[in-house]
Design an enzyme around this catalytic site. Structure first.
Site, short mmCIF file in Angstrom:
data_model
loop_
_atom_site.label_atom_id
_atom_site.label_comp_id
_atom_site.label_asym_id
_atom_site.label_seq_id
_atom_site.Cartn_x
_atom_site.Cartn_y
_atom_site.Cartn_z
N LYS A 1 0.83 -1.22 0.00
CA LYS A 1 0.00 0.00 0.00
C LYS A 1 0.86 1.27 0.00
CE LYS A 1 -1.86 1.88 3.95
NZ LYS A 1 -1.61 3.32 3.96
N ASN A 2 1.83 1.32 0.92
CA ASN A 2 2.58 2.57 1.06
C ASN A 2 3.53 2.82 -0.11
OD1 ASN A 2 1.21 3.05 3.36
ND2 ASN A 2 2.94 2.78 4.77
N CYS B 1 -5.54 13.07 11.36
CA CYS B 1 -6.35 11.89 11.10
C CYS B 1 -6.36 11.04 12.36
CB CYS B 1 -5.82 11.11 9.90
SG CYS B 1 -4.32 10.24 10.27
N ARG C 1 -0.45 15.04 12.30
CA ARG C 1 0.15 14.91 10.97
C ARG C 1 0.29 16.22 10.19
NH1 ARG C 1 -1.82 9.23 8.49
NH2 ARG C 1 0.30 9.20 7.74
N ASP D 1 3.78 1.45 12.16
CA ASP D 1 2.58 0.76 11.64
C ASP D 1 2.41 -0.63 12.24
OD1 ASP D 1 1.86 2.88 10.09
OD2 ASP D 1 2.64 2.08 8.21
N ARG E 1 -9.06 -0.15 4.22
CA ARG E 1 -8.25 0.87 3.53
C ARG E 1 -6.87 0.31 3.18
NH1 ARG E 1 -10.86 5.26 3.33
NH2 ARG E 1 -9.13 6.04 2.11
C1 UD1 Z 1 3.97 7.23 6.03
C2 UD1 Z 1 3.09 6.00 5.91
C3 UD1 Z 1 2.56 5.58 7.26
C4 UD1 Z 1 3.71 5.38 8.24
C5 UD1 Z 1 4.60 6.62 8.27
C6 UD1 Z 1 5.84 6.43 9.12
C7 UD1 Z 1 2.16 6.15 3.67
C8 UD1 Z 1 0.97 6.38 2.82
N1 UD1 Z 1 2.00 6.32 5.00
O1 UD1 Z 1 3.15 8.28 6.52
O2 UD1 Z 1 1.83 4.36 7.10
O3 UD1 Z 1 3.17 5.17 9.52
O4 UD1 Z 1 5.04 6.94 6.94
O5 UD1 Z 1 6.55 5.33 8.69
O6 UD1 Z 1 3.24 5.85 3.19
N2 UD1 Z 1 5.79 15.11 10.20
C9 UD1 Z 1 5.88 16.47 10.47
N3 UD1 Z 1 5.79 17.33 9.42
C10 UD1 Z 1 5.63 16.89 8.13
C11 UD1 Z 1 5.55 15.51 7.89
C12 UD1 Z 1 5.63 14.64 8.95
O7 UD1 Z 1 6.02 16.89 11.61
O8 UD1 Z 1 5.58 17.73 7.22
C13 UD1 Z 1 5.86 14.16 11.34
C14 UD1 Z 1 4.56 13.34 11.49
O9 UD1 Z 1 3.59 14.01 12.25
C15 UD1 Z 1 5.07 12.09 12.17
C16 UD1 Z 1 6.47 11.91 11.56
O10 UD1 Z 1 6.84 13.18 11.04
O11 UD1 Z 1 5.22 12.29 13.54
C17 UD1 Z 1 6.53 10.85 10.47
O12 UD1 Z 1 5.64 11.20 9.42
P1 UD1 Z 1 5.92 10.77 7.92
O13 UD1 Z 1 7.18 10.01 7.84
O14 UD1 Z 1 5.76 11.97 7.07
O15 UD1 Z 1 4.71 9.78 7.66
P2 UD1 Z 1 3.68 9.79 6.45
O16 UD1 Z 1 4.39 10.02 5.17
O17 UD1 Z 1 2.53 10.67 6.80
#
Ligand code: UD1
Length: 439
Positions: free
Chosen positions: A24-25, A118, A123, A325, A417
């Site tokens: 999925k990711n 979410c 996030r 996850d 999902r």
């Molecule tokens: C992706 C995965 C999700 C997984 C996560 C961490 C997908 C679709 N989703 O989510 O399943 O749990 O990686 O492995 O691939 N953060 C900020 N600012 C930002 C972006 C992130 O502060 O602009 C923080 C987030 O709140 C969180 C951390 O960074 O605490 C990690 O987030 P991120 O690595 O961006 O995860 P996703 O890409 O949202």
């Protein structure tokens, strides 16, 4: 939509062989990358899950020709000229934010809702925006009124209020050096999606190293892109023409891990044919907990012949650390393991909501801030519980497998999902599982 709940009669050790769905990711950023260049793009072993369905709906609205039959998806974005994503569409799927980088790369402009929090946490997307700005994008963030936020969250209970619109102009974008303050998966992907279309070289430093990012780069390279990764730096020579491709998705890392943990909870044995190779953090832990793992002829066999031992202390971390996850499914196993375990969740603040549901099944879990103390119980009790989010729902299924009696898990639409058919998969492994329409 008919809401379904999952029923599981616990106490049966899993035993069987399974083939894991595509990732999925990885497929979500790859679908966003299918907007770029000249098509068609054919994706094989694409998981049939809610998140893919919602992503394809967005792509159709952007003007892509999309065709899907079973696990094969074909996208032709040659005629796609849309640059605006509507609120209702974005509200369904948070990773719609990846279209920001892709649209800036493709048509130099994008208008899309700012994703709100979410089920698993707030996030923010500050790192996505910072990176794209370093590439020269001009992005305006406009706030919505409180009333509209309320309506949004009521329209889709899975999502908290959205906090406004993003209007982005990429007319003057160019390759650049980006240094991420934190290795965010999404921000790394958004940077790649934009940079691959820009003139000049981009270097993303302190990039996320999740294997799904390597799949995105592999997909783009097979289309003609010039991207390479050296540890946590990604080098993108932008502007190479991207052509058609037929790409096969690799096995889902988190689904693989979920079924290994399900085997551990049920004290069973599972054989996995096309398993994900990138689960060292989990495999090491499962061995520590008393399981045995064997890899032969491209097949992974995992056995936990007795009650699992506690895992002592586990902390979630970006790859190659223990994946957030899998934190909830691990907690479900530890709830029935021998001894006391500690989990520290460092990424998503709401992931511990699963603990409340596990407690209803008899688990002993104390939460203090970002730490959970789990005192393993000899038996959990089948109960009616509600999936708090995607991985939390899968965790409840893992707990149900080791509970006495029948458990009913509601809120399975979250699980759909990301899991093609968890009931089918667990049945294949010998579990007593069935679905029931929710009244
Ligand atoms: C992706 C995965 C999700 C997984 C996560 C961490 C997908 C679709 N989703 O989510 O399943 O749990 O990686 O492995 O691939 N953060 C900020 N600012 C930002 C972006 C992130 O502060 O602009 C923080 C987030 O709140 C969180 C951390 O960074 O605490 C990690 O987030 P991120 O690595 O961006 O995860 P996703 O890409 O949202």
């Amino acid at each position: 939509m008919n809401l379904k709940s999952l029923k599981i009669k616990g106490g049966i050790p899993l035993k069987g062989e399974i083939c894991i769905q595509g990732s999925k990711n990885a497929v979500l950023p790859i679908l966003a990358a299918s907007l770029l260049g000249d098509g068609p793009v054919v994706i094989e072993n694409c998981p049939v899950i809610g998140d893919v369905k919602d992503t394809l709906r967005i792509m159709k609205k952007l003007g892509c020709a999309v065709w899907q039959e079973g696990n094969v998806v074909r996208v032709d974005a040659s005629a796609a000229d849309g640059f605006m994503i509507e609120k209702e569409e974005a509200a369904r799927i948070r990773s719609s934010v990846l279209f920001l980088g892709a649209l800036l790369g493709k048509i130099k402009k994008a208008v899309l809702p700012q994703p709100g929090g979410c089920a698993i946490g707030a996030r923010p997307i500050d790192l996505h925006l910072e990176s794209l700005r370093q590439l020269g994008a001009v992005i305006e963030e406009e706030e919505d009124g409180w009333e509209e936020k309320q309506n949004q969250s009521q329209a889709d209970p899975q999502r908290k209020a959205q906090s406004g619109m993003l209007t982005a102009d990429g007319t003057h974008m160019h390759g650049a050096r980006i240094r991420l303050r934190f290795p965010s998966v999404g921000a790394t992907e958004n940077s790649i999606l934009a940079a691959v279309m820009l003139p000049g070289e981009t270097i993303v430093e302190h990039a996320a190293q999740e294997p799904e990012i390597d799949q995105l780069c592999e997909f783009l390279n097979q289309r003609g892109a010039k991207i390479k990764r050296e540890k946590n730096a990604i080098f993108i020579r932008g502007g190479a023409p991207l052509g058609p491709v037929r790409y096969r998705m690799k096995a889902d890392r988190i689904v693989t891990g979920t079924y290994l943990l399900a085997a551990a909870a049920s004290r069973g044995t599972v054989m996995i044919r096309n398993f994900s190779q990138e689960l060292d953090a989990l495999l090491l832990l499962l061995e520590k907990m008393g399981g045995s793992i064997e890899e032969q002829d491209g097949r992974l066999t995992f056995t936990m012949p007795h009650r699992a031992r506690s895992s002592a202390f586990v902390e979630t971390a970006p790859y190659p650390g223990f994946p957030t996850d899998l934190q909830s499914p691990l907690m479900a196993v530890l709830a029935g393991a021998e001894g006391v375990s500690m989990i520290k969740e460092t990424l998503f603040e709401n992931r511990f909501r699963t603990a409340g549901q596990l407690v209803r099944m008899g688990a002993q879990i104390e939460i203090r801030g970002s730490c959970a103390k789990i005192t393993g119980c000899e038996t959990l009790v089948g109960s009616v519980v509600e999936a708090p989010d995607l991985r939390g729902g899968a965790a409840l299924a893992v707990a149900a497998l080791q509970s006495e009696g029948i458990s009913t898990i509601t809120g399975m639409e979250y699980v759909e999902r990301g899991y093609e058919d968890i009931a089918r998969d667990l049945r294949m492994l010998g579990a007593d599982v069935w679905e029931e329409e929710q009244k």
